[in-house]
Design an enzyme around this catalytic site. Structure first.
Site, mmCIF file in Angstrom:
data_model
loop_
_atom_site.group_PDB
_atom_site.id
_atom_site.type_symbol
_atom_site.label_atom_id
_atom_site.label_comp_id
_atom_site.label_asym_id
_atom_site.label_seq_id
_atom_site.Cartn_x
_atom_site.Cartn_y
_atom_site.Cartn_z
ATOM 1 N N SER A 97 128.009 -0.846 -2.067
ATOM 2 C CA SER A 97 128.173 -1.905 -1.089
ATOM 3 C C SER A 97 127.712 -3.251 -1.650
ATOM 4 O O SER A 97 128.197 -3.685 -2.683
ATOM 5 C CB SER A 97 127.427 -1.534 0.200
ATOM 6 N N ASP A 219 137.254 3.099 5.690
ATOM 7 C CA ASP A 219 135.920 2.502 5.682
ATOM 8 C C ASP A 219 135.917 1.360 6.692
ATOM 9 O O ASP A 219 136.624 0.369 6.519
ATOM 10 C CB ASP A 219 135.602 1.992 4.274
ATOM 11 N N HIS A 247 131.589 4.498 4.954
ATOM 12 C CA HIS A 247 131.092 3.534 3.976
ATOM 13 C C HIS A 247 130.050 4.125 3.021
ATOM 14 O O HIS A 247 129.592 3.435 2.125
ATOM 15 C CB HIS A 247 130.483 2.343 4.743
#
Length: 266
Positions: A97, A219, A247
């Site tokens: 991320s 996601d 995610h």
């Protein structure tokens, strides 16, 4: 190992004698423990470095300042500080991320520190703009910030299952909710704003390290279009769509991530 680096980012070193080093960096709302199963798969053959971003996990709470950490470049500098402190070069960097972009920014500044980049669910910009689908409107983000400010723990209970997905495994969302709830609300709000308002699209063509992009089938935080955008703008990058949803595939489908990493690093 420099004490200040260890304290600031709660640095963990596993298998000191490994000939090749893998550094794992976590995303928003989690800490280094999120990499547990994936890291274990490499512990016998590699030296592993795990750490907590300032403001998360067991990092030094005194190190966080909203004025200093108002840009992802500050986190990239922390990563480089760890590399310098441990004399790390040619590392395999795995970032989830926001730490995907943090890793990329660090590699642009000091490319000799990195041999390969593996970015899991990364995004250069979360906000939609003309010709670009980041996944969020400004109105939606403003609503998110307001919800965090109004009742942080209520926001956590709704946000965690939304981004974890995998409704058949509610324990995963609960674990993420617990991790989010452990962060000081003011820090979480500050970090969220920096992440969601960031725009590093112009930095992508500057990257020179061989890069693997890992993206799940669905996601809620990072649409598939973002992964395609990264693939188009990071020169020579490889994109693999993993058989997972949500995610956090390194948590919900660790075997998928382990296999892709092993295939990429050989």
């Amino acid at each position: 190992m420099p004490v200040d680096v260890v304290k600031k980012n709660n640095v963990t070193v596993r298998n000191e004698n490994g000939r090749q080093t893998i550094v794992f960096a976590h995303g928003f709302g989690t800490d280094q423990t999120a990499w547990g199963t994936v890291a274990d798969a490499f512990a016998d053959n590699y030296r592993l470095i795990l750490y907590d971003n300032v403001g998360a996990g067991l990092s030094d709470p005194a190190a966080f300042s909203p004025n200093k950490y108002d840009t992802l470049h500050s986190y990239a500098e922390d990563l480089l500080g760890i590399c310098r402190g441990l004399n790390l070069d040619d590392v395999i960097m795995v970032g989830h991320s926001v730490s995907g972009m943090i890793s990329l920014l660090a590699s642009i500044k000091e490319p000799g520190r990195f041999k390969k980049l593996i970015l899991v669910g990364a995004s250069p910009r979360y906000l939609n703009s003309e010709g670009y689908l980041g996944g969020f409107t400004q109105e939606a983000l403003d609503g998110l910030y307001a919800a965090m400010a109004n009742n942080y723990y209520a926001w956590v209970s709704g946000f965690a299952p939304m981004v974890m997905e995998n409704a058949d495994k509610p324990e995963l969302a609960q674990s993420f909710a617990n991790s989010l709830a452990s962060i000081r609300p003011d820090i979480a709000q500050s970090v969220a704003r920096v992440i969601f308002q960031s725009d590093h699209r112009a930095d992508l063509p500057k990257a020179t390290i061989e890069t693997l992009l890992l993206q799940t089938k669905h996601d809620n935080a990072v649409p598939g279009d973002v992964a395609l955008y990264l693939n188009q703008h990071i020169r020579g990058s490889h994109l693999e769509m993993v058989n997972a949803e949500g995610h956090f595939p390194h948590i919900s489908a660790p075997d998928e991530i382990i296999r892709e990493i092993k295939n990429f690093i050989g």
